[in-house]
Design a protein around this motif. Structure first.
Motif, PDB file in Angstrom:
ATOM      1  N   ARG A  80      29.432 -73.362  71.627  1.00  0.00           N
ATOM      2  CA  ARG A  80      29.828 -71.960  71.782  1.00  0.00           C
ATOM      3  C   ARG A  80      29.513 -71.466  73.189  1.00  0.00           C
ATOM      4  O   ARG A  80      28.623 -71.986  73.869  1.00  0.00           O
ATOM      5  CB  ARG A  80      29.163 -71.070  70.739  1.00  0.00           C
ATOM      6  N   ARG A  81      30.262 -70.473  73.599  1.00  0.00           N
ATOM      7  CA  ARG A  81      30.064 -69.852  74.901  1.00  0.00           C
ATOM      8  C   ARG A  81      29.315 -68.538  74.724  1.00  0.00           C
ATOM      9  O   ARG A  81      29.554 -67.806  73.763  1.00  0.00           O
ATOM     10  CB  ARG A  81      31.401 -69.575  75.592  1.00  0.00           C
ATOM     11  N   VAL A  82      28.450 -68.257  75.660  1.00  0.00           N
ATOM     12  CA  VAL A  82      27.715 -66.990  75.679  1.00  0.00           C
ATOM     13  C   VAL A  82      27.848 -66.411  77.082  1.00  0.00           C
ATOM     14  O   VAL A  82      27.525 -67.091  78.059  1.00  0.00           O
ATOM     15  CB  VAL A  82      26.232 -67.181  75.318  1.00  0.00           C
ATOM     16  N   GLY A  87      24.171 -57.404  84.929  1.00  0.00           N
ATOM     17  CA  GLY A  87      24.445 -56.059  85.418  1.00  0.00           C
ATOM     18  C   GLY A  87      25.807 -55.937  86.082  1.00  0.00           C
ATOM     19  O   GLY A  87      26.428 -56.941  86.449  1.00  0.00           O
ATOM     20  N   GLY A  88      26.286 -54.714  86.250  1.00  0.00           N
ATOM     21  CA  GLY A  88      27.554 -54.463  86.936  1.00  0.00           C
ATOM     22  C   GLY A  88      28.734 -55.151  86.280  1.00  0.00           C
ATOM     23  O   GLY A  88      28.900 -55.133  85.059  1.00  0.00           O
ATOM     24  N   GLN A 156      26.438 -56.781  69.786  1.00  0.00           N
ATOM     25  CA  GLN A 156      26.476 -58.189  70.177  1.00  0.00           C
ATOM     26  C   GLN A 156      26.142 -58.358  71.650  1.00  0.00           C
ATOM     27  O   GLN A 156      25.520 -59.355  72.047  1.00  0.00           O
ATOM     28  CB  GLN A 156      27.846 -58.796  69.872  1.00  0.00           C
ATOM     29  N   VAL A 157      26.541 -57.397  72.459  1.00  0.00           N
ATOM     30  CA  VAL A 157      26.197 -57.418  73.890  1.00  0.00           C
ATOM     31  C   VAL A 157      24.683 -57.460  74.048  1.00  0.00           C
ATOM     32  O   VAL A 157      24.143 -58.269  74.827  1.00  0.00           O
ATOM     33  CB  VAL A 157      26.781 -56.187  74.618  1.00  0.00           C
ATOM     34  N   GLU A 158      23.986 -56.617  73.324  1.00  0.00           N
ATOM     35  CA  GLU A 158      22.528 -56.580  73.426  1.00  0.00           C
ATOM     36  C   GLU A 158      21.905 -57.886  72.939  1.00  0.00           C
ATOM     37  O   GLU A 158      20.925 -58.378  73.519  1.00  0.00           O
ATOM     38  CB  GLU A 158      21.972 -55.386  72.638  1.00  0.00           C
ATOM     39  N   LYS A 159      22.467 -58.469  71.880  1.00  0.00           N
ATOM     40  CA  LYS A 159      21.964 -59.743  71.370  1.00  0.00           C
ATOM     41  C   LYS A 159      22.131 -60.848  72.406  1.00  0.00           C
ATOM     42  O   LYS A 159      21.224 -61.663  72.620  1.00  0.00           O
ATOM     43  CB  LYS A 159      22.712 -60.127  70.091  1.00  0.00           C
ATOM     44  N   ASP A 160      23.301 -60.879  73.069  1.00  0.00           N
ATOM     45  CA  ASP A 160      23.562 -61.923  74.061  1.00  0.00           C
ATOM     46  C   ASP A 160      22.712 -61.742  75.310  1.00  0.00           C
ATOM     47  O   ASP A 160      22.311 -62.720  75.951  1.00  0.00           O
ATOM     48  CB  ASP A 160      25.046 -61.967  74.417  1.00  0.00           C
ATOM     49  N   LYS A 161      22.429 -60.507  75.666  1.00  0.00           N
ATOM     50  CA  LYS A 161      21.530 -60.255  76.802  1.00  0.00           C
ATOM     51  C   LYS A 161      20.140 -60.809  76.502  1.00  0.00           C
ATOM     52  O   LYS A 161      19.514 -61.464  77.346  1.00  0.00           O
ATOM     53  CB  LYS A 161      21.430 -58.754  77.085  1.00  0.00           C
ATOM     54  N   LYS A 162      19.661 -60.554  75.292  1.00  0.00           N
ATOM     55  CA  LYS A 162      18.348 -61.045  74.895  1.00  0.00           C
ATOM     56  C   LYS A 162      18.329 -62.562  74.810  1.00  0.00           C
ATOM     57  O   LYS A 162      17.328 -63.209  75.140  1.00  0.00           O
ATOM     58  CB  LYS A 162      17.946 -60.428  73.552  1.00  0.00           C
ATOM     59  N   MET A 165      18.002 -64.022  78.232  1.00  0.00           N
ATOM     60  CA  MET A 165      16.618 -63.861  78.684  1.00  0.00           C
ATOM     61  C   MET A 165      15.709 -64.901  78.033  1.00  0.00           C
ATOM     62  O   MET A 165      14.827 -65.468  78.673  1.00  0.00           O
ATOM     63  CB  MET A 165      16.122 -62.450  78.360  1.00  0.00           C
ATOM     64  N   ALA A 166      15.957 -65.164  76.746  1.00  0.00           N
ATOM     65  CA  ALA A 166      15.152 -66.164  76.036  1.00  0.00           C
ATOM     66  C   ALA A 166      15.374 -67.556  76.614  1.00  0.00           C
ATOM     67  O   ALA A 166      14.448 -68.373  76.676  1.00  0.00           O
ATOM     68  CB  ALA A 166      15.495 -66.147  74.553  1.00  0.00           C
ATOM     69  N   TYR A 167      16.611 -67.822  77.066  1.00  0.00           N
ATOM     70  CA  TYR A 167      16.913 -69.110  77.689  1.00  0.00           C
ATOM     71  C   TYR A 167      16.339 -69.208  79.103  1.00  0.00           C
ATOM     72  O   TYR A 167      16.284 -70.294  79.679  1.00  0.00           O
ATOM     73  CB  TYR A 167      18.427 -69.316  77.772  1.00  0.00           C
ATOM     74  N   GLN A 168      15.975 -68.065  79.683  1.00  0.00           N
ATOM     75  CA  GLN A 168      15.395 -67.995  81.029  1.00  0.00           C
ATOM     76  C   GLN A 168      16.348 -68.579  82.076  1.00  0.00           C
ATOM     77  O   GLN A 168      15.943 -69.351  82.942  1.00  0.00           O
ATOM     78  CB  GLN A 168      14.047 -68.717  81.074  1.00  0.00           C
ATOM     79  N   ILE A 169      17.598 -68.166  82.001  1.00  0.00           N
ATOM     80  CA  ILE A 169      18.572 -68.671  82.973  1.00  0.00           C
ATOM     81  C   ILE A 169      18.499 -67.854  84.254  1.00  0.00           C
ATOM     82  O   ILE A 169      18.125 -66.682  84.251  1.00  0.00           O
ATOM     83  CB  ILE A 169      20.007 -68.656  82.412  1.00  0.00           C
ATOM     84  N   SER A 170      18.884 -68.482  85.360  1.00  0.00           N
ATOM     85  CA  SER A 170      18.899 -67.796  86.653  1.00  0.00           C
ATOM     86  C   SER A 170      20.281 -67.838  87.295  1.00  0.00           C
ATOM     87  O   SER A 170      20.488 -67.251  88.354  1.00  0.00           O
ATOM     88  CB  SER A 170      17.877 -68.424  87.607  1.00  0.00           C
ATOM     89  N   GLY A 171      21.226 -68.525  86.674  1.00  0.00           N
ATOM     90  CA  GLY A 171      22.575 -68.614  87.216  1.00  0.00           C
ATOM     91  C   GLY A 171      23.496 -69.267  86.203  1.00  0.00           C
ATOM     92  O   GLY A 171      23.073 -69.638  85.103  1.00  0.00           O
ATOM     93  N   VAL A 172      24.754 -69.385  86.576  1.00  0.00           N
ATOM     94  CA  VAL A 172      25.762 -69.992  85.707  1.00  0.00           C
ATOM     95  C   VAL A 172      26.636 -70.947  86.533  1.00  0.00           C
ATOM     96  O   VAL A 172      26.725 -70.805  87.748  1.00  0.00           O
ATOM     97  CB  VAL A 172      26.644 -68.912  85.039  1.00  0.00           C
TER      98      VAL A 172
END
Length: 209
Positions: A80-82, A87-88, A156-162, A165-172
Motif C-alpha cells: 500500500r501507498r501512504v 506541510g504546505g 485519515q489525513v491525521e492517521k497518515d501523518k501520525k 511520524m511513527a516510521y520516522q521518515i525524513s524523505g521520500v
C-alpha cells in the motif's frame, strides 16, 4: 560413508551461506531495523508500505518499476501507498491521494496525477486545481471536492501523518516492510536494489512465521 554425507552437508551449507552473503543486504547498511515496530494495517499479511509525494521526481521515476513489482506480489503480501505530509503542498497532495482512495478511483488516476505534475508541468497546488484536472480523467468535480473536505478524509489525513511520524521518515520515496524495516533508494542503492531489499525482507518475515 557417514563422513561423506557430513562433508556434503557442510558443502551445501557453505554454498547457501555464500549465496546469502553475496546479496550483501545487512541491517544498518541497506535498511534500518526500527526500534519501535509499527502495527500493520492487515494483520496476518506481510505489509510493504511506500511513502511518497506526488511532487517528488524520484517517486515519479520509481513508479514504473514499483508498479511492475507490486503486481507480481504473492497473496501473503499487502502493498500500500501512504502519502508523506510535511506541510504546505505536501499536505494538499496527500489529502488528494486519500480522497481518490476514498472515491475508489486512485488506481485509475494515480499515474495521471503524477504525469500531469512532472510531464505536464502543472502545479496542482490546490484542491480546486486538482479538481479541474481530475474532470479530464472522468472524476466528478463536485464529488471530489466534497469528499476532499469530508470528515472521513480529514481523519485519515491525521492517521497518515501520525503513521509517517511513527516510521520516522525524513524523505521520500521511503519503504517500510512489516512495520519493522525502513529503507530508501539511497540506502538500498537505487530503484531495482530497493525492491531486492524489499524481497529480502519479505522473505525474512515469511521465514520468521
Amino acid at each position: 560413508m557417514r563422513n561423506l554425507i557430513f562433508t556434503a552437508v557442510l558443502a551445501f551449507s557453505g554454498l547457501f551461506g555464500t549465496f546469502a552473503n553475496a546479496q550483501g543486504i545487512e541491517p544498518g547498511k541497506q535498511y534500518t531495523e526500527m526500534t519501535n515496530p509499527v502495527p500493520v494495517a492487515t494483520p496476518g499479511k506481510i505489509e510493504v508500505v511506500e511513502l511518497f509525494w506526488y511532487g517528488c521526481p524520484h517517486c515519479y521515476a520509481f513508479e514504473p518499476t514499483l508498479n511492475a513489482w507490486s503486481k507480481k506480489l504473492p497473496d501473503d503480501v499487502n502493498f500500500r501507498r501512504v502519502p508523506a505530509m510535511f506541510g504546505g503542498i505536501w499536505n494538499v497532495h496527500g489529502q488528494v491521494f486519500i480522497t481518490l482512495e476514498a472515491m475508489g478511483v486512485e488506481q485509475k488516476v494515480h499515474e495521471a496525477v503524477f504525469a500531469a505534475i512532472h510531464k505536464g508541468h502543472q502545479k496542482l497546488a490546490t484542491p480546486e486545481e486538482m479538481a479541474d484536472f481530475l474532470v479530464s480523467q472522468g472524476v466528478d468535480r463536485e464529488k471530489f471536492l466534497s469528499t476532499y473536505n469530508s470528515f472521513a478524509v480529514k481523519g485519515q489525513v491525521e492517521k497518515d501523518k501520525k503513521l509517517a511520524m511513527a516510521y520516522q521518515i525524513s524523505g521520500v520515496p521511503t519503504m517500510v516492510v512489516n512495520g519493522k524495516y525502513r529503507f530508501d533508494l539511497g540506502s538500498a542503492g537505487g530503484p531495482d536494489q530497493a525492491l531486492q531489499v524489499a524481497d529480502f525482507l519479505i522473505q525474512k518475515e515469511r521465514s520468521a512465521k
